[in-house]
Scaffold this motif. Structure first.
Motif, short mmCIF file in Angstrom:
data_model
loop_
_atom_site.label_atom_id
_atom_site.label_comp_id
_atom_site.label_asym_id
_atom_site.label_seq_id
_atom_site.Cartn_x
_atom_site.Cartn_y
_atom_site.Cartn_z
N ASN A 196 0.82 -1.21 0.00
CA ASN A 196 0.00 0.00 0.00
C ASN A 196 0.86 1.26 0.00
N ASP B 56 -11.18 -4.54 -2.24
CA ASP B 56 -10.69 -3.45 -1.40
C ASP B 56 -11.80 -2.41 -1.32
N SER C 297 -11.69 0.59 -1.80
CA SER C 297 -11.54 1.59 -2.85
C SER C 297 -12.09 1.12 -4.20
#
Length: 152
Positions: free
Chosen positions: A48, A78, A80
């Motif tokens: 990340n 995820d 996102s």
């Protein structure tokens, strides 16, 4: 459609996945040590923005019914991402893996309880807008009445 690859680097499987909206430049496959036959073969890890490895998916070993070829199937997920990304890996640890994207086909249940990849609907002639003729015209005589409310 190929969207990435993994290869062995210093004994670790490292790779990347890129699409029009996703660019995961640093991914790793971490083998799962488990005696449970339902456990995944690999956890999918991503480096990340804080340079920490975090898990974003898993892969299970599968075998093709038609060719007998082994491959891995799983998904990347995820917060996102708008939805999980279904992927498959083909190849081997020595030569490397290619990452293939797969859009799952929604299965729907028919009125008789059977499942199909296609949606089917019984044509009863009753819709929220009234009854329809075979050519799609509304057959209800009251539909032109401004105070008419169709019955559901």
């Amino acid at each position: 459609m190929n969207i990435g690859s993994f290869k062995s680097v210093n004994g670790q499987l490292l790779g990347s996945v890129a699409t029009a909206t996703i660019d995961l430049a640093r991914l790793g496959l971490r083998p799962v040590e488990s005696t449970n036959e339902r456990a995944p073969a690999f956890e999918i890890m991503v480096l990340n923005v804080a340079k920490r490895w975090v898990q974003i998916g898993a892969l299970w070993e599968m075998t093709s019914n038609s060719s007998g070829e082994s491959f891995y199937q799983g998904k990347l997920d995820d917060p996102s991402l708008p939805e999980p990304l279904q992927i498959m890996l083909f190849g081997d640890a020595e030569e490397g893996y290619r990452v293939v994207w797969n859009r799952p086909t929604a299965r729907r249940e028919n009125l008789d309880g059977s499942r199909t990849g296609r949606r089917t609907r019984a044509n009863t002639g009753d819709d929220f807008a009234g009854n329809a003729t075979a050519d799609g015209q509304i057959a209800d005589a009251n539909v032109n009445d401004p105070d008419y409310v169709p019955q559901m």
